[in-house]
Design an enzyme around this catalytic site. Structure first.
Site, PDB file in Angstrom:
ATOM      1  N   TYR A 144       0.858  -1.190   0.000  1.00  0.00           N
ATOM      2  CA  TYR A 144       0.000   0.000   0.000  1.00  0.00           C
ATOM      3  C   TYR A 144       0.888   1.231   0.000  1.00  0.00           C
ATOM      4  O   TYR A 144       1.821   1.327   0.800  1.00  0.00           O
ATOM      5  CB  TYR A 144      -0.896  -0.005   1.245  1.00  0.00           C
ATOM      6  CG  TYR A 144      -1.822   1.185   1.351  1.00  0.00           C
ATOM      7  CD1 TYR A 144      -2.867   1.366   0.440  1.00  0.00           C
ATOM      8  CD2 TYR A 144      -1.655   2.136   2.359  1.00  0.00           C
ATOM      9  CE1 TYR A 144      -3.717   2.458   0.546  1.00  0.00           C
ATOM     10  CE2 TYR A 144      -2.509   3.228   2.462  1.00  0.00           C
ATOM     11  CZ  TYR A 144      -3.540   3.379   1.552  1.00  0.00           C
ATOM     12  OH  TYR A 144      -4.382   4.465   1.652  1.00  0.00           O
ATOM     13  N   ASP A 239       9.340   2.820  -0.297  1.00  0.00           N
ATOM     14  CA  ASP A 239       8.282   3.472   0.465  1.00  0.00           C
ATOM     15  C   ASP A 239       8.534   3.122   1.932  1.00  0.00           C
ATOM     16  O   ASP A 239       8.157   2.053   2.399  1.00  0.00           O
ATOM     17  CB  ASP A 239       6.910   2.972  -0.003  1.00  0.00           C
ATOM     18  CG  ASP A 239       5.782   3.519   0.869  1.00  0.00           C
ATOM     19  OD1 ASP A 239       6.088   4.188   1.887  1.00  0.00           O
ATOM     20  OD2 ASP A 239       4.608   3.264   0.545  1.00  0.00           O
ATOM     21  N   LYS A 267       4.267   8.900   8.810  1.00  0.00           N
ATOM     22  CA  LYS A 267       4.140   8.310  10.165  1.00  0.00           C
ATOM     23  C   LYS A 267       5.169   8.862  11.154  1.00  0.00           C
ATOM     24  O   LYS A 267       5.022   9.984  11.603  1.00  0.00           O
ATOM     25  CB  LYS A 267       4.159   6.787  10.063  1.00  0.00           C
ATOM     26  CG  LYS A 267       3.028   6.294   9.104  1.00  0.00           C
ATOM     27  CD  LYS A 267       2.809   4.810   9.175  1.00  0.00           C
ATOM     28  CE  LYS A 267       1.895   4.301   8.082  1.00  0.00           C
ATOM     29  NZ  LYS A 267       0.487   4.307   8.370  1.00  0.00           N
TER      30      LYS A 267
HETATM   31  C1  LIG Z   1       3.787   1.940   3.403  1.00  0.00           C
HETATM   32  C2  LIG Z   1       2.774   3.032   3.334  1.00  0.00           C
HETATM   33  N1  LIG Z   1       2.862   3.948   2.369  1.00  0.00           N
HETATM   34  C3  LIG Z   1       1.990   4.962   2.273  1.00  0.00           C
HETATM   35  C4  LIG Z   1       0.952   5.093   3.165  1.00  0.00           C
HETATM   36  C5  LIG Z   1      -0.008   6.240   3.059  1.00  0.00           C
HETATM   37  O1  LIG Z   1       0.213   7.134   4.085  1.00  0.00           O
HETATM   38  P1  LIG Z   1      -0.956   8.129   4.572  1.00  0.00           P
HETATM   39  O2  LIG Z   1      -2.011   7.280   5.172  1.00  0.00           O
HETATM   40  O3  LIG Z   1      -0.249   9.026   5.544  1.00  0.00           O
HETATM   41  O4  LIG Z   1      -1.418   8.873   3.375  1.00  0.00           O
HETATM   42  C6  LIG Z   1       0.816   4.160   4.191  1.00  0.00           C
HETATM   43  C7  LIG Z   1      -0.290   4.256   5.152  1.00  0.00           C
HETATM   44  O5  LIG Z   1      -0.589   3.385   5.899  1.00  0.00           O
HETATM   45  C8  LIG Z   1       1.757   3.100   4.276  1.00  0.00           C
HETATM   46  O6  LIG Z   1       1.665   2.173   5.231  1.00  0.00           O
END
Ligand SMILES: Cc1ncc(COP(=O)(O)O)c(C=O)c1O
Length: 428
Positions: A144, A239, A267
């Site tokens: 994700y 990511d 985060k």
């Molecule tokens: C690995 C990863 N990338 C991107 C995101 C997206 O972040 P946000 O929810 O702050 O938009 C998340 C959210 O859980 C994530 O776990």
């Protein structure tokens, strides 16, 4: 436990907020029941609106690595707030946190702050496309990267060349540029690259997957991916929204000793306030506006309160690197404790953990990609989730989520959690 007030608040919320929540997984749809409304949190504990207390393993889905209401972060935000909450001009604190992040993370020279992990990943992919002049991207099924259109592409059956949107509103035009690969399967990635020679801008990956449970990279997968990207002039995007500043000061790049071309954060970097960021070397970052042609902007990007929270958080993590060993030891302890409890009760399971990330899967098979993660028995997970909640332990309300260990958790809290698993396992 009584949830009277939470239920009443949810009924009110449903009238004015779609599904009563501002982010879908909070709605308990995967586990049934109605969501619990939290009124406050401190350290490792949440208190809900009915005054029930829980040991928290969600931790705001990752940011609260030092526990809730961590004093230096709270103080930094309170102090900043008194001086105005947003100016839309450069501020000194943005450079301070940027310099600190650059010094903590290997292989990055410049960083741009945004407001969420979604924005960070979306902007990183735009930068990769602008830099390489190529359109297609590879993402892995079950990873994700936020809810921007290019990432909402459903897992196909193994080596698919063209993705299909998994949300109405994502056009086929967008979906066709996102190629889906199988996590931990380097041969599959090789095939996709060969079938799209010269057309792929970047591969984006969670270096430890955290959105299909916790799935570590196996058998030098990241190393091989790095080599494949270099050989084919494809940018490798890590990511690290979940893993950044969590698995090590320098995130997964440091833990696995692998260099990514662009790194995304979210985060932890915001200390619990809305912050995301993406970073790379100067050469790549100089393609970004206003230095270069790739446009990216934000009214509240680099917001002083968010920067103050993030800076205080990174300063704490930078001063005490022993924290990462402590977190890993606590995770190991929990891992073994849960495994023993489930084994004693003959509950089929697999537990994955890396650093301070851990997940429990109700399947006997190794969980190494989306397909194997999806084999977990969801009925057992639902019972497990509600059982744990009743015992005062709050894990994420979905079998596809990782639990986060925080430094605020004591061994007494971990023992209490393990006792809860013993109790709940008898009911599964
Ligand atoms: C690995 C990863 N990338 C991107 C995101 C997206 O972040 P946000 O929810 O702050 O938009 C998340 C959210 O859980 C994530 O776990």
């Amino acid at each position: 436990m009584s949830y009277t007030r939470s239920s009443a608040l949810f009924a009110q919320a449903e009238k004015v907020i779609p599904g009563g929540v501002n982010s879908p997984v909070r709605a308990f749809k995967a586990v049934g029941g109605t969501p619990i409304f939290i009124k406050e949190a401190k350290g490792a504990y949440l208190t809900d609106e009915d005054n029930n207390e829980y040991i928290d393993y969600i931790n705001s889905w990752g940011p609260m690595i030092l526990g809730h209401a961590y004093q230096p972060v709270v103080d930094a935000v309170v102090e900043k707030t008194k001086k105005g909450t947003s100016f839309g001009t450069p501020t000194e604190i943005e450079t301070k946190i940027a310099a600190l992040a650059v010094s903590m993370v290997p292989n990055i020279e410049m960083i741009r702050f945004v407001n969420s992990g979604t924005e960070a990943c979306m902007s990183a992919v735009r930068l990769a496309r602008g830099y390489t002049g190529k359109d297609k991207i590879i993402k892995f099924a079950g990873c994700y990267h936020g809810h921007s259109d290019s990432f909402l592409i459903q897992a196909g059956s193994g080596a698919v060349t063209f993705g299909a949107p998994n949300s109405p509103g994502v056009t086929q035009g967008t979906a066709k540029d996102t190629l889906l690969a199988v996590y931990n399967d380097i041969e599959n990635v090789k095939q996709i690259i060969a079938a799209n020679k010269g057309e792929i801008a970047c591969v984006i990956i969670e270096p430890v997957a955290g959105n299909m449970g916790c799935i570590p990279p196996k058998n030098n997968f990241l190393q091989q991916l790095r080599e494949l990207c270099t050989d084919n002039k494809i940018l490798l995007i890590f990511d690290e929204v979940m893993t950044g500043f969590r698995l090590a000061k320098g995130g997964a790049q440091e833990l696995f000793n692998i260099k990514a071309d662009i790194v995304c954060f979210g985060k932890v970097i915001g200390g619990g306030l809305p912050v995301g960021a993406f970073a790379a070397n100067k050469e790549i970052m100089s393609h970004l506006a206003p230095l270069g042609p790739v446009y990216q902007a934000g009214t509240l990007s680099g917001n002083p309160l968010a920067m103050a929270a993030g800076l205080a958080m990174l300063q704490e993590l930078n001063k005490d690197t022993a924290i990462y060993n402590r977190l890993a030891e606590k995770t190991e302890y929990l891992h073994h404790g849960i495994a023993d409890a489930l084994n004693e009760n003959n509950i089929t399971h697999t537990i994955n953990s890396v650093g301070s990330m851990i997940s429990v899967h109700f399947t006997a098979d190794e969980v190494l990609n989306f397909e194997t993660s999806a084999k977990g028995n969801n009925d057992t997970f639902k019972k497990f989730f509600h059982g744990m909640l009743n015992q005062g332990v709050y894990i994420a309300p979905s079998a596809f989520e990782t639990w986060f260990i925080t430094d605020a958790l004591s061994y007494a809290d971990l023992d209490k959690t393990i006792r809860a698993v013993h109790t709940v396992a008898k009911t599964l």
